[in-house]
Design an enzyme around this catalytic site. Structure first.
Site, PDB file in Angstrom:
ATOM      1  NE  ARG A  80      -3.073   0.286   3.187  1.00 39.25           N
ATOM      2  CZ  ARG A  80      -2.485   0.606   4.351  1.00 39.25           C
ATOM      3  NH1 ARG A  80      -1.918   1.785   4.508  1.00 39.25           N
ATOM      4  NH2 ARG A  80      -2.454  -0.240   5.351  1.00 39.25           N
ATOM      5  CE1 TYR A 131     -11.748  16.714 -14.951  1.00 35.63           C
ATOM      6  CE2 TYR A 131     -11.527  16.486 -12.582  1.00 35.63           C
ATOM      7  CZ  TYR A 131     -11.934  15.983 -13.796  1.00 35.63           C
ATOM      8  OH  TYR A 131     -12.529  14.752 -13.858  1.00 35.63           O
ATOM      9  CG  ASP A 142      -4.478  19.877 -13.190  1.00 39.04           C
ATOM     10  OD1 ASP A 142      -3.802  19.315 -14.082  1.00 39.04           O
ATOM     11  OD2 ASP A 142      -5.661  19.562 -12.943  1.00 39.04           O
ATOM     12  CE  LYS A 189      -8.367  13.004 -18.117  1.00 37.60           C
ATOM     13  NZ  LYS A 189      -8.554  14.209 -17.330  1.00 37.60           N
TER      14      LYS A 189
END
Ligand code: PLP
Length: 383
Positions: free
Chosen positions: A56, A108, A181, A206
């Site tokens: 994890r 976004y 971003d 993307k």
């Protein structure tokens, strides 16, 4: 163990093509293996000399993807996460209750919605400002309270451009960090850390992966400080890590990143120019056009292209825009962006109430197809 040659003289295209030149030493394989183990053997003296404990917090295949992204961004370190949203929220959830955050009005939509409606429940105080307006931005900063300025440039879906270096100077003078971003700029067109940003975020879903078949996110940092350690802990505790298969797919996708980004940028520029002269188009929004309000800043802060994303405002309003999207046959009517195939989307239908997106706007993600085919299809749909 995987070995890497000295890549300090390599260009981004070489780094990407060879995935940092990684070789799996035990097999001498040219493609590093996918490490699926979730747990690792402890030494007899109870130590973990391998550095691997549990799946994890970390994973060897994930680390390979991180090394590539860190190198492309010129970062001290990178982190890969389960999605772009988990990368973004890991940053915000590593702030403290009461911290003041500034984010853009145009960004976004999923993240804007979360910031306005849910991050506030965690005690964050959020102000959305027009980050392209440095006077307005400066006025919104509260020295000693503002801990983070979040930017997105070019920003969805109007492709507004924010001056990263100017915002970094304002933020640092007030003791705040800047996170960008940079999904639509990719590490090839803009390197935010070199412009003074502290953290870069990507929806690796993307351009980085580029084939519409992996959901992933990435963060990269200028320095490995306490805040970065907190973000690492957030990823580990909340379990926001990417799976090893997806990390492998991402590495594979990134091998052609520079080629795909160049093709998308070239296509977007050609489509922007030609659509500007189409009678069915009221306005083209693309930072590569001299008429775009962010063009001068984009010329300074983007190298090698203005990105693969553009929007058009269709003459005839919302109904005409939706009808245009209905008539395309080559362009794919779908959300998302940054893949090899070109996508078209009526954004206002997705973003809903409170969105700054005009109702007549169609968002275009230029893929790598022949631009002549792309133009012909959209031109007939607009007619
Ligand atoms: C898609 C996208 C996100 C969210 O990323 P996911 O991988 O879908 O979670 C964030 N920012 C931008 C600019 C995006 O395009």
């Amino acid at each position: 163990m995987t070995s890497h040659p000295d890549t300090s003289t390599w260009s981004p295209r070489t780094i990407a093509a060879q995935a940092l030149g990684a070789i799996d030493e035990p097999s001498r394989a040219l493609v590093p293996p996918i490490h699926v183990a979730t747990t690792f053997i402890r030494d007899r003296d109870n130590a973990y000399s391998s550095g691997n404990i549990y799946g994890r917090p970390d994973n060897l295949t994930v680390r390979e993807a991180e090394a590539i992204i860190a190198t492309l961004e010129g970062a001290a370190a990178a982190m890969v996460l389960g999605s772009g949203m988990s990368a973004a929220t890991a940053v915000f959830l590593s702030l403290k209750p009461g911290d003041h955050v500034i984010a853009p009005q145009v960004m976004y939509w999923g993240l804007r919605h979360w910031l306005l409606h849910e991050a506030t429940d965690w005690g964050l105080r959020i102000d959305l400002v027009d980050t392209t307006d440095l006077v307005a931005l400066k006025a919104a900063v509260r020295p000693g309270e503002t801990r983070l300025i979040w930017l997105e440039t070019p920003s969805n879906p109007m492709w507004t451009i924010t001056d990263i270096a100017a915002v970094a100077a304002i933020a640092h003078a007030a003791g705040a960090r800047v996170a960008v971003d940079s999904t639509c700029a990719t590490p090839l067109l803009t390197r935010p850390l070199e412009l003074g940003a502290d953290i870069v975020m990507h929806s690796a879903t993307k351009y980085l992966n580029g084939h519409s078949d992996v959901i992933a996110g990435a963060l990269a940092t200028r320095v490995q400080d306490d805040f970065w350690a907190r973000i690492r802990r957030t990823r580990s505790i909340l379990g926001q890590i990417l799976g090893p298969f997806e990390a492998y797919m991402l590495i594979r996708g990134m091998r052609t990143l520079p080629l795909r980004v160049k093709a998308s940028c070239d296509n977007a520029m050609e489509l922007a120019l030609r659509l500007s002269n189409h009678a069915g188009v009221a306005e083209v929004l693309y930072p590569g056009l001299p008429s775009h309000p962010g063009h001068d800043v984009a010329r300074r802060q983007m190298q090698g292209g203005f990105g693969g994303m553009l929007s058009i405002r269709v003459r005839g309003g919302e109904a005409a825009a939706i009808a245009t999207a209905a008539r395309v046959t080559l362009w794919k009517r779908a959300t998302s962006l940054g893949g090899v195939e070109s996508l078209i989307e009526h954004r206002a239908s997705i973003e809903g109430a409170g969105s700054p997106c005009p109702p007549d706007l169609l968002r275009l993600s230029a893929g790598v197809e022949d631009p002549e085919d792309l133009y012909r299809d959209i031109a007939q749909a607009l007619a």
